[in-house]
Design a protein around this motif. Structure first.
Motif, PDB file in Angstrom:
ATOM      1  N   THR A   1       0.960  -1.120  -0.146  1.00 40.15           N
ATOM      2  CA  THR A   1      -0.367   0.200   0.019  1.00 40.15           C
ATOM      3  C   THR A   1       1.333   1.222  -0.071  1.00 40.15           C
ATOM      4  O   THR A   1       1.970   1.587   1.470  1.00 40.15           O
TER       5      THR A   1
ATOM      6  N   LEU B   1      -1.280  -1.618  -3.660  1.00 41.15           N
ATOM      7  CA  LEU B   1      -2.256  -0.656  -3.673  1.00 41.15           C
ATOM      8  C   LEU B   1      -2.160   0.403  -3.753  1.00 41.15           C
ATOM      9  O   LEU B   1      -1.360   0.374  -2.956  1.00 41.15           O
TER      10      LEU B   1
ATOM     11  N   VAL C   1      -7.618   1.565  -0.668  1.00 36.68           N
ATOM     12  CA  VAL C   1      -7.575  -0.310  -0.545  1.00 36.68           C
ATOM     13  C   VAL C   1      -8.240  -0.894  -0.742  1.00 36.68           C
ATOM     14  O   VAL C   1      -8.836  -2.207  -1.091  1.00 36.68           O
TER      15      VAL C   1
ATOM     16  N   ASN D   1     -10.455  -1.077  -4.171  1.00 44.07           N
ATOM     17  CA  ASN D   1      -9.253  -2.082  -5.350  1.00 44.07           C
ATOM     18  C   ASN D   1      -8.672  -3.367  -4.745  1.00 44.07           C
ATOM     19  O   ASN D   1      -9.051  -4.434  -5.499  1.00 44.07           O
ATOM     20  N   LEU D   2      -8.759  -3.777  -3.480  1.00 41.69           N
ATOM     21  CA  LEU D   2      -8.506  -4.600  -3.577  1.00 41.69           C
ATOM     22  C   LEU D   2     -10.088  -6.216  -3.451  1.00 41.69           C
ATOM     23  O   LEU D   2     -10.112  -7.047  -4.125  1.00 41.69           O
TER      24      LEU D   2
END
Length: 163
Positions: A71, A130, A137, A140-141
């Motif tokens: 990240t 990410l 985060v 996107n995850l």
């Protein structure tokens, strides 16, 4: 399957203790609740190419993580070098995962097109960049988490049926 997951935060302020790492907390919750993963390593490093690359190598080669989630450091700022550090250590890229994350995120914010995160494989470890924000985060995850178990099975060599 309990996937071994490592978390790497690239943040100058975070590495100096000047900012709470809330993005890693979001990742940890999603990994444990949605993926059934176990966190085997977690660290915060400054936005330095060598620090990021060395951490990725150690997490993949020595901790034998199935998945490394980074990240931070994926934007356009001069010190955002996480994608370059990742590309330096992976053997193969997996562009579809990064493309899916950007595509899904662009449905919420056009600024998602500015994210430069990449995805690749080092040996049998999947490495996924990410964004740095907790919301980024999460979005996107969640865009790819349903495909990660299969990706990890194939990348790790545990999946052999290609009929």
């Amino acid at each position: 399957m309990n996937w071994k997951v490592a978390l790497l935060t690239a943040s100058d302020k975070g590495s100096r203790g000047e900012r709470e790492d809330t993005s890693a907390q979001v990742i940890r919750e999603l990994v444990e609740e949605e993926l059934g993963g176990v966190i085997v390593d977690y660290r915060i490093v400054p936005d330095e190419m060598n620090d990021i690359s060395a951490s990725l190598i150690e997490m993949a080669d020595y901790h034998k993580a199935d998945l490394i989630l980074t990240t931070g450091g994926t934007g356009l700022a001069p010190r955002d070098v996480t994608p370059e550090a990742t590309l330096k250590v992976v053997d193969r890229i997996v562009p579809g995962i990064a493309e899916a994350m950007r595509y899904t995120s662009m449905q919420k914010t056009r600024r998602a097109m500015l994210s430069r995160g990449v995805c690749g494989i080092r040996n049998r470890t999947l490495i996924l960049n990410l964004p740095g924000s907790p919301k980024g985060v999460h979005d996107n995850l969640m865009a790819v988490i349903d495909q990660l178990p299969h990706a990890l099975e194939v990348a790790s060599g545990r999946y052999h049926d290609h009929d």
